[in-house]
Design a protein around this motif. Structure first.
Motif, PDB file in Angstrom:
ATOM      1  N   TRP A  22       0.830  -1.202   0.000  1.00 57.24           N
ATOM      2  CA  TRP A  22       0.000   0.000   0.000  1.00 57.24           C
ATOM      3  C   TRP A  22       0.868   1.257   0.000  1.00 57.24           C
ATOM      4  O   TRP A  22       1.916   1.319   0.633  1.00 57.24           O
ATOM      5  N   SER A  23       0.373   2.290  -0.717  1.00 55.63           N
ATOM      6  CA  SER A  23       1.108   3.552  -0.796  1.00 55.63           C
ATOM      7  C   SER A  23       0.945   4.345   0.488  1.00 55.63           C
ATOM      8  O   SER A  23      -0.038   4.218   1.201  1.00 55.63           O
ATOM      9  N   MET A  24       1.896   5.212   0.735  1.00 55.95           N
ATOM     10  CA  MET A  24       1.719   6.212   1.767  1.00 55.95           C
ATOM     11  C   MET A  24       0.728   7.259   1.255  1.00 55.95           C
ATOM     12  O   MET A  24       0.641   7.510   0.054  1.00 55.95           O
ATOM     13  N   PRO A  25      -0.081   7.874   2.158  1.00 62.03           N
ATOM     14  CA  PRO A  25      -1.005   8.905   1.702  1.00 62.03           C
ATOM     15  C   PRO A  25      -0.269  10.010   0.955  1.00 62.03           C
ATOM     16  O   PRO A  25       0.845  10.385   1.309  1.00 62.03           O
ATOM     17  N   GLY A  26      -0.901  10.526  -0.062  1.00 61.09           N
ATOM     18  CA  GLY A  26      -0.288  11.592  -0.837  1.00 61.09           C
ATOM     19  C   GLY A  26      -1.083  11.852  -2.082  1.00 61.09           C
ATOM     20  O   GLY A  26      -2.111  11.209  -2.335  1.00 61.09           O
ATOM     21  N   PRO A  27      -0.665  12.773  -2.907  1.00 62.23           N
ATOM     22  CA  PRO A  27      -1.417  13.093  -4.125  1.00 62.23           C
ATOM     23  C   PRO A  27      -1.345  11.955  -5.116  1.00 62.23           C
ATOM     24  O   PRO A  27      -0.396  11.174  -5.135  1.00 62.23           O
ATOM     25  N   PRO A  28      -2.373  11.814  -5.982  1.00 58.87           N
ATOM     26  CA  PRO A  28      -2.347  10.758  -6.995  1.00 58.87           C
ATOM     27  C   PRO A  28      -1.138  10.879  -7.905  1.00 58.87           C
ATOM     28  O   PRO A  28      -0.760  11.970  -8.316  1.00 58.87           O
ATOM     29  N   ASN A  29      -0.531   9.737  -8.208  1.00 58.37           N
ATOM     30  CA  ASN A  29       0.621   9.721  -9.113  1.00 58.37           C
ATOM     31  C   ASN A  29       0.149   9.174 -10.453  1.00 58.37           C
ATOM     32  O   ASN A  29       0.325   8.009 -10.768  1.00 58.37           O
ATOM     33  N   LEU A  30      -0.507  10.056 -11.229  1.00 57.94           N
ATOM     34  CA  LEU A  30      -1.140   9.629 -12.462  1.00 57.94           C
ATOM     35  C   LEU A  30      -0.120   9.132 -13.477  1.00 57.94           C
ATOM     36  O   LEU A  30      -0.338   8.123 -14.146  1.00 57.94           O
ATOM     37  N   TYR A  85      -7.199   2.812  -5.000  1.00 61.24           N
ATOM     38  CA  TYR A  85      -7.661   1.699  -5.832  1.00 61.24           C
ATOM     39  C   TYR A  85      -7.890   0.457  -4.961  1.00 61.24           C
ATOM     40  O   TYR A  85      -8.915  -0.220  -5.069  1.00 61.24           O
ATOM     41  N   LEU A  86      -6.944   0.160  -4.082  1.00 57.53           N
ATOM     42  CA  LEU A  86      -7.081  -1.022  -3.231  1.00 57.53           C
ATOM     43  C   LEU A  86      -8.247  -0.875  -2.255  1.00 57.53           C
ATOM     44  O   LEU A  86      -8.937  -1.853  -1.953  1.00 57.53           O
ATOM     45  N   LYS A  87      -8.482   0.358  -1.787  1.00 56.91           N
ATOM     46  CA  LYS A  87      -9.655   0.573  -0.936  1.00 56.91           C
ATOM     47  C   LYS A  87     -10.939   0.392  -1.734  1.00 56.91           C
ATOM     48  O   LYS A  87     -11.939  -0.127  -1.225  1.00 56.91           O
ATOM     49  N   SER A  88     -10.929   0.786  -3.004  1.00 53.68           N
ATOM     50  CA  SER A  88     -12.108   0.599  -3.857  1.00 53.68           C
ATOM     51  C   SER A  88     -12.419  -0.878  -4.066  1.00 53.68           C
ATOM     52  O   SER A  88     -13.591  -1.269  -4.172  1.00 53.68           O
ATOM     53  N   TYR A 124      -9.217  -3.360 -21.771  1.00 45.84           N
ATOM     54  CA  TYR A 124      -8.878  -3.035 -20.391  1.00 45.84           C
ATOM     55  C   TYR A 124      -7.518  -3.618 -20.006  1.00 45.84           C
ATOM     56  O   TYR A 124      -7.188  -4.736 -20.380  1.00 45.84           O
ATOM     57  N   GLN A 125      -6.781  -2.844 -19.222  1.00 47.68           N
ATOM     58  CA  GLN A 125      -5.549  -3.307 -18.585  1.00 47.68           C
ATOM     59  C   GLN A 125      -5.524  -2.788 -17.163  1.00 47.68           C
ATOM     60  O   GLN A 125      -5.979  -1.665 -16.887  1.00 47.68           O
ATOM     61  N   LEU A 126      -4.960  -3.579 -16.274  1.00 48.85           N
ATOM     62  CA  LEU A 126      -4.927  -3.198 -14.859  1.00 48.85           C
ATOM     63  C   LEU A 126      -3.722  -2.338 -14.570  1.00 48.85           C
ATOM     64  O   LEU A 126      -2.658  -2.496 -15.186  1.00 48.85           O
ATOM     65  N   PRO A 127      -3.834  -1.435 -13.581  1.00 49.69           N
ATOM     66  CA  PRO A 127      -2.642  -0.710 -13.121  1.00 49.69           C
ATOM     67  C   PRO A 127      -1.680  -1.674 -12.445  1.00 49.69           C
ATOM     68  O   PRO A 127      -2.090  -2.722 -11.932  1.00 49.69           O
ATOM     69  N   HIS A 128      -0.402  -1.347 -12.435  1.00 45.78           N
ATOM     70  CA  HIS A 128       0.626  -2.238 -11.869  1.00 45.78           C
ATOM     71  C   HIS A 128       0.750  -1.950 -10.374  1.00 45.78           C
ATOM     72  O   HIS A 128       1.697  -1.316  -9.919  1.00 45.78           O
ATOM     73  N   TYR A 129      -0.243  -2.415  -9.612  1.00 46.96           N
ATOM     74  CA  TYR A 129      -0.293  -2.103  -8.177  1.00 46.96           C
ATOM     75  C   TYR A 129       0.024  -3.314  -7.296  1.00 46.96           C
ATOM     76  O   TYR A 129      -0.036  -3.227  -6.081  1.00 46.96           O
ATOM     77  N   TRP A 130       0.401  -4.471  -7.874  1.00 43.67           N
ATOM     78  CA  TRP A 130       0.620  -5.658  -7.057  1.00 43.67           C
ATOM     79  C   TRP A 130       1.977  -6.264  -7.341  1.00 43.67           C
ATOM     80  O   TRP A 130       2.481  -6.142  -8.453  1.00 43.67           O
TER      81      TRP A 130
END
Length: 358
Positions: free
Chosen positions: A16-24, A299-302, A352-358
């Motif tokens: 999980w990321s640290m809180p902060g602005p979205p890194n689009l 995203y993970l909270k969603s 569709y493609q997933l973000p690379h979050y895992w």
């Protein structure tokens, strides 16, 4: 019913990321190929018969070309969407090919109206400004004008002169030939709900309103897949009578199913939407803005929010199914649609493609 599957992400808690602005920029630069969103709660879908899907696509494209619903350059978009595969996955209990084709026509018409009237970032003529006027005409293509004979004739000419209006009119006409009047009216009312959701999203875009999470989910409860789920009994060859359909507990499980599928769409279309419009509203974006956390964390909270909605659908639909054979069949039709919709999103890697979050 099949056992529930939870797609398990490796070492999720540690990523999980640290809180902060979205890194689009980082989100859109690194994407995963297709497959289920890790950690997502879903039921496996019945496999889609490729020959049946191809036949539905053939019928839908012939219908669209005959009515001149979209220009030739849209053929790639039609192929990418996989309309035939979508409806075959979503309606594994369909009574026949004609009913699957009718479902595909409605799905195609809804997408034509959305793209041509609503979605500015699709580059197909949609716009937020003036949307209400366009959508009231779209609703009239389903819920016809009753006036003087001369004015009704002018209205008919107006509907037939516009591709999106033609698509709605003829798709509903073909569906109504297979469905009961009550089922047809149910669909028309749920399209009106959809249009209300379109208008809310467009109004927020114009005013730059930043919704709270619950406000966003209210909007998405209207701007969602409910018209598609409104037809599950007709496509499967039976009718859930209005007296049963209108019961509050039936309406609740229907809404939960619709909302779960809509959050699935937010999760799978996340990178696609942000690539075309960095300000496009979706659940991870709204969670990120409200919680002041990075997009990965949001995203993970969603995913968690989806899983809670899906669990509520599963939990509350089980005892409802036991109260009557018709309700058991209806709940199974809803669950089949939810499963098929997830499978279509998870495997449609052209779209569709997933973000690379895992």
């Amino acid at each position: 019913m099949e056992s529930l599957t939870m797609s398990t992400p490796p070492n999720t808690a540690a990523t999980w990321s640290m809180p902060g602005p979205p890194n689009l920029a980082r989100t859109l630069r690194t994407r995963r190929p297709g497959g289920a969103v890790p950690g997502l709660r879903y039921r496996p879908a019945a496999p889609a018969d490729p020959e049946k899907a191809a036949e539905i696509d053939r019928r839908l494209e012939a219908w669209a070309r005959r009515l001149d619903l979209f220009p030739a350059q849209w053929t790639g978009d039609f192929t990418e969407f996989q309309f035939g595969r979508a409806v075959v996955l979503q309606h594994p209990g369909a009574a026949d090919l004609e009913r699957l084709t009718a479902a595909g026509k409605l799905l195609l018409a809804e997408n034509i109206v959305d793209n041509c009237y609503c979605e500015e970032d699709e580059g197909k003529g949609g716009a937020h400004r003036g949307l209400g006027g366009r959508l009231i005409m779209a609703q009239s293509a389903l819920d016809p004008l009753h006036a003087t004979p001369g004015l009704e004739e002018e209205w008919r000419h107006g509907v037939q002169a516009d591709g999106p209006l033609r698509s709605y009119h003829w798709a509903l006409k073909d569906y109504a030939a297979l469905a009961t009047p009550s089922q047809t009216d149910r669909f028309v009312q749920d399209i009106a709900r959809l249009h209300l959701g379109y208008l809310a999203e467009a109004a927020w875009a114009e005013t730059r309103h930043a919704p709270r999470v619950w406000e966003y989910l209210v909007m998405r409860q209207f701007n969602n897949f409910r018209p598609c789920l409104s037809i599950v009994d007709a496509v499967d060859g039976y009718e859930l009578p209005e007296a049963l359909y209108a019961r509050p507990e039936v309406q609740r499980v229907t809404a939960l199913a619709c909302n779960a599928t809509t959050i699935v769409n937010d999760l799978y279309s996340f990178t696609r939407e942000l690539a075309s419009d960095p300000h496009h509203l979706n659940l991870p974006q709204v969670v990120a803005a409200n919680d002041q956390r990075g997009l990965k964390d949001a995203y993970l909270k969603s995913v968690e929010i989806h899983n809670q909605v899906m669990a509520a659908f599963e939990t509350e639909s089980a005892p409802l199914s036991a109260t009557s054979p018709l309700l058991e069949r209806y709940v199974r039709s809803l669950a089949d649609w939810v499963s098929g919709n997830h499978e279509w999103h998870a495997t449609n890697t052209d779209r569709y493609q997933l973000p690379h979050y895992w």
